[in-house]
Design a protein around this motif. Structure first.
Motif, short mmCIF file in Angstrom:
data_model
loop_
_atom_site.label_atom_id
_atom_site.label_comp_id
_atom_site.label_asym_id
_atom_site.label_seq_id
_atom_site.Cartn_x
_atom_site.Cartn_y
_atom_site.Cartn_z
N MET A 56 2.61 5.85 -5.63
CA MET A 56 2.64 7.20 -5.45
C MET A 56 2.41 8.55 -6.36
N THR A 57 2.78 9.58 -6.01
CA THR A 57 3.22 10.22 -7.38
C THR A 57 4.77 11.32 -7.26
N TYR A 58 4.80 12.26 -7.92
CA TYR A 58 6.33 12.41 -7.65
C TYR A 58 6.23 14.20 -6.97
N ARG A 59 4.55 14.48 -6.41
CA ARG A 59 5.52 15.40 -5.32
C ARG A 59 5.43 14.57 -3.96
N TYR A 60 5.68 13.14 -3.88
CA TYR A 60 5.96 12.67 -2.31
C TYR A 60 7.91 12.80 -2.52
N ARG A 61 8.25 12.87 -3.16
CA ARG A 61 9.48 12.85 -3.31
C ARG A 61 9.96 13.73 -2.63
N ALA A 62 9.25 14.73 -2.11
CA ALA A 62 9.09 16.20 -1.52
C ALA A 62 9.65 15.58 0.66
N LEU A 63 9.68 14.44 0.58
CA LEU A 63 9.83 13.09 1.99
C LEU A 63 11.10 13.73 1.49
N PRO B 69 0.77 -1.56 0.21
CA PRO B 69 0.24 0.34 -0.28
C PRO B 69 0.90 1.11 0.14
N THR B 70 0.51 2.46 -0.71
CA THR B 70 0.71 3.76 -0.58
C THR B 70 1.64 3.88 1.07
N PRO B 71 2.58 4.18 1.62
CA PRO B 71 2.65 4.21 2.52
C PRO B 71 2.00 5.74 3.26
N GLU B 72 1.78 6.03 4.31
CA GLU B 72 0.59 6.38 5.63
C GLU B 72 1.81 8.49 5.70
N LEU B 73 1.43 9.12 5.61
CA LEU B 73 1.59 10.23 6.03
C LEU B 73 1.08 10.75 6.93
N THR B 74 1.62 11.87 8.35
CA THR B 74 1.25 12.06 9.20
C THR B 74 0.44 13.00 8.58
N SER B 75 -0.51 13.76 9.12
CA SER B 75 -1.13 15.10 8.17
C SER B 75 -0.16 16.31 8.50
N TRP B 76 0.67 16.53 9.39
CA TRP B 76 1.83 18.04 8.88
C TRP B 76 2.62 17.22 7.67
N GLU B 77 2.87 15.83 7.13
CA GLU B 77 4.48 15.56 6.27
C GLU B 77 2.72 15.52 5.22
N GLN B 78 2.03 15.30 5.31
CA GLN B 78 0.72 15.59 4.00
C GLN B 78 0.67 17.32 4.07
N SER B 79 0.57 18.36 4.85
CA SER B 79 0.19 19.15 4.63
C SER B 79 1.91 20.05 4.38
N GLU B 80 3.22 19.39 4.74
CA GLU B 80 4.21 20.19 4.17
C GLU B 80 4.93 19.40 2.79
N VAL B 81 4.16 18.71 2.08
CA VAL B 81 4.62 17.69 0.30
C VAL B 81 3.93 18.83 0.24
N ASP B 82 2.30 18.79 0.33
CA ASP B 82 1.34 20.05 -1.16
C ASP B 82 1.91 20.54 -0.84
N ARG B 83 2.49 21.98 0.11
CA ARG B 83 3.34 23.19 0.14
C ARG B 83 4.39 23.38 -0.56
N LEU B 84 5.73 22.13 -0.38
CA LEU B 84 6.83 21.97 -1.13
C LEU B 84 6.13 21.51 -2.48
N GLU C 92 3.89 22.99 -4.56
CA GLU C 92 2.99 24.19 -5.02
C GLU C 92 4.38 24.78 -5.14
N GLU C 93 5.68 25.21 -4.29
CA GLU C 93 6.24 25.64 -3.97
C GLU C 93 7.34 25.55 -6.03
N THR C 94 7.58 24.05 -5.60
CA THR C 94 7.79 23.47 -7.03
C THR C 94 7.47 23.64 -8.39
N ARG C 95 5.76 24.40 -8.52
CA ARG C 95 5.23 24.46 -9.27
C ARG C 95 5.67 26.07 -9.89
N SER C 96 5.33 26.50 -8.59
CA SER C 96 5.92 28.07 -8.79
C SER C 96 7.27 28.05 -9.78
N ARG C 97 8.20 27.51 -9.03
CA ARG C 97 9.69 27.62 -10.01
C ARG C 97 9.22 27.19 -11.82
#
Length: 242
Positions: free
Chosen positions: A72-79, A20-35, A37-42
């Motif tokens: 998984m998807t590419y965004r999770y490389r932010a881990l 199964p896809t590894p589980e993330l804490t709520s903090w990790e998920q929010s940080e992955v999403d934030r990072l 969006e930063e990558t997409r802005s660049r």
């Protein structure tokens, strides 16, 4: 103290086990999403596509190595920025070594890619198989052939690609399946690459490799500029093989 090598080579006889896809804490998920969006802005060209992440290998007493993977998807490389290296899912990727009369083909990542300016072999991250299918070497071979066509314009039947090496990254445990295709001419390679459309996958601004080179040694490749971590060792192994 000598620096440990970037990759180690494993037996190429492997099987695959989906997890199964590894589980993330709520903090990790929010940080992955934030990072992300930063990558997409660049780099608006990046695409959060599906990937098969490497979770390690098991070594049974008998039979082939078992590669553990999860969708998984590419965004999770932010881990990689959030967890210790040993707790981060690695990449599962394929490459193709293309022999020519001038040496092995390498390419430089274009500005719209995840690693602009980095010299690599043609290839890319592995996607999860379609529903109802399993991940196996035959699927990786087809994926490698598709990457070669998309990045270089060179059409090679997947059955003609030979799995030559499996390399595991020391830091994150990424697994690279390195295939070799039949020898071809450097002129043909350049002609096909020059004929690629400006945006072959609909998500980037042009060909993924903006420059090609042909190398006959590890040192030639590293002299070109920054390289993928696996490239020097893979080329050294290839050119040292009988």
């Amino acid at each position: 103290m000598p620096r440990p090598p970037a990759v180690e080579f494993l037996d190429t006889a492997v099987g695959f086990v989906e997890h199964p896809t590894p589980e993330l804490t709520s903090w990790e998920q929010s940080e992955v999403d934030r990072l992300w969006e930063e990558t997409r802005s660049r780099n608006p060209a990046v695409f959060d596509g599906p990937i098969a992440a490497a979770l390690g290998v098991d070594r049974p007493d008998t039979g082939p190595l078992l590669v553990k993977w999860a969708p998984m998807t590419y965004r999770y490389r932010a881990l990689r920025r959030l967890r210790p290296p040993e707790q981060v899912p690695g990449s599962l990727y394929v490459t193709v070594l293309v022999p020519t009369e001038r040496g092995i083909l390498v390419g430089r990542g274009s500005p719209g890619t995840a690693r602009p300016g980095c010299w690599t072999l043609p290839g890319g991250a592995v996607e999860p198989p379609a529903p109802g299918r399993v991940l196996d070497v035959a699927g990786l071979r087809r994926h490698a052939a598709r990457e070669l066509l998309e990045e270089v314009g060179l059409r090679v039947p997947s059955g003609e690609l030979r799995l030559w090496a499996l390399a595991r990254g020391r830091r994150f445990g990424s697994l690279g399946f390195h295939f070799v295709c039949p020898a071809t001419s450097s002129e043909l390679v350049r002609r096909h690459h020059a004929g690629l459309p400006e945006a072959p996958d609909g998500h980037g601004a042009g060909p993924e490799l903006d420059e090609l080179a042909f190398v006959t040694s590890q040192s030639e490749a590293t002299g070109l500029g920054p390289t993928a971590d696996y490239l020097p060792q893979v080329l050294h192994r290839y050119f040292s093989s009988p």
